[in-house]
Motif scaffolding. Sequence first.
Motif, PDB file in Angstrom:
ATOM      1  N   SER A 195       8.512  10.588 -38.759  1.00  0.00           N
ATOM      2  CA  SER A 195       9.657  11.400 -38.316  1.00  0.00           C
ATOM      3  C   SER A 195       9.347  12.900 -38.311  1.00  0.00           C
ATOM      4  N   SER A 196       8.280  13.328 -38.981  1.00  0.00           N
ATOM      5  CA  SER A 196       7.955  14.754 -39.048  1.00  0.00           C
ATOM      6  C   SER A 196       7.087  15.248 -37.890  1.00  0.00           C
ATOM      7  N   VAL A 197       6.625  14.343 -37.031  1.00  0.00           N
ATOM      8  CA  VAL A 197       5.762  14.722 -35.909  1.00  0.00           C
ATOM      9  C   VAL A 197       6.367  14.205 -34.618  1.00  0.00           C
ATOM     10  N   ASP A 198       6.764  15.129 -33.730  1.00  0.00           N
ATOM     11  CA  ASP A 198       7.274  14.718 -32.421  1.00  0.00           C
ATOM     12  C   ASP A 198       6.192  13.931 -31.687  1.00  0.00           C
ATOM     13  N   GLY A 199       6.533  12.755 -31.215  1.00  0.00           N
ATOM     14  CA  GLY A 199       5.573  11.918 -30.514  1.00  0.00           C
ATOM     15  C   GLY A 199       4.859  10.906 -31.395  1.00  0.00           C
ATOM     16  N   ALA A 200       5.101  10.955 -32.701  1.00  0.00           N
ATOM     17  CA  ALA A 200       4.490   9.952 -33.590  1.00  0.00           C
ATOM     18  C   ALA A 200       5.223   8.635 -33.419  1.00  0.00           C
ATOM     19  N   THR A 201       4.463   7.547 -33.372  1.00  0.00           N
ATOM     20  CA  THR A 201       5.066   6.231 -33.169  1.00  0.00           C
ATOM     21  C   THR A 201       4.789   5.259 -34.303  1.00  0.00           C
ATOM     22  N   GLY A 202       3.866   5.608 -35.196  1.00  0.00           N
ATOM     23  CA  GLY A 202       3.586   4.707 -36.303  1.00  0.00           C
ATOM     24  C   GLY A 202       2.608   5.312 -37.290  1.00  0.00           C
ATOM     25  N   ALA A 203       2.627   4.765 -38.492  1.00  0.00           N
ATOM     26  CA  ALA A 203       1.700   5.190 -39.537  1.00  0.00           C
ATOM     27  C   ALA A 203       1.439   4.003 -40.442  1.00  0.00           C
ATOM     28  N   LEU A 204       0.256   3.956 -41.026  1.00  0.00           N
ATOM     29  CA  LEU A 204      -0.055   2.876 -41.951  1.00  0.00           C
ATOM     30  C   LEU A 204      -1.151   3.243 -42.918  1.00  0.00           C
ATOM     31  N   ILE A 205      -1.235   2.432 -43.963  1.00  0.00           N
ATOM     32  CA  ILE A 205      -2.313   2.511 -44.948  1.00  0.00           C
ATOM     33  C   ILE A 205      -3.183   1.283 -44.717  1.00  0.00           C
ATOM     34  N   LEU A 206      -4.483   1.511 -44.589  1.00  0.00           N
ATOM     35  CA  LEU A 206      -5.445   0.424 -44.359  1.00  0.00           C
ATOM     36  C   LEU A 206      -6.437   0.333 -45.496  1.00  0.00           C
ATOM     37  N   GLU A 207      -6.906  -0.875 -45.764  1.00  0.00           N
ATOM     38  CA  GLU A 207      -8.035  -1.068 -46.666  1.00  0.00           C
ATOM     39  C   GLU A 207      -9.316  -0.798 -45.890  1.00  0.00           C
ATOM     40  N   ALA A 208     -10.414  -0.651 -46.599  1.00  0.00           N
ATOM     41  CA  ALA A 208     -11.707  -0.336 -45.978  1.00  0.00           C
ATOM     42  C   ALA A 208     -12.153  -1.383 -44.961  1.00  0.00           C
ATOM     43  N   ASP A 209     -11.661  -2.614 -45.100  1.00  0.00           N
ATOM     44  CA  ASP A 209     -12.040  -3.662 -44.141  1.00  0.00           C
ATOM     45  C   ASP A 209     -11.125  -3.687 -42.917  1.00  0.00           C
TER      46      ASP A 209
END
Length: 120
Positions: free
Chosen positions: A12-26
Amino acid sequence: MPFTSLLKKLVSSVDGATGALILEADGEAVQWYSLADSEQLRLRSAYLVNVLQSCRSATARLNVGPIGHLVVSYDGAAFVIQEVGSGYYFVLEISSDANVALAVHRLKQALPEAERAFEP
């Protein structure tokens, strides 16, 4: 790991952002927040971990220093990826016309909170 509110706040803090996630190294998604197709976000992001690891391998061989973050743009979207914690990555998906510098800035602002979640 309680990342959902952090991921939602980041998007919500970036205009045009559609998603965010945390990934493991794999490349496995730990938690995510998406305004669009979350399956596509998880698949694309898993690919990005491989790209980042290949870039890190190349920079190590060339002895040019570590990669702070990586921005990859393709097929109408861009992604900013940053390591957070040991073996985990933060990924922010933005539209191709979004402000990349702002996305990088917001991601870096969110890093300390995310890193605290990984502390023992």
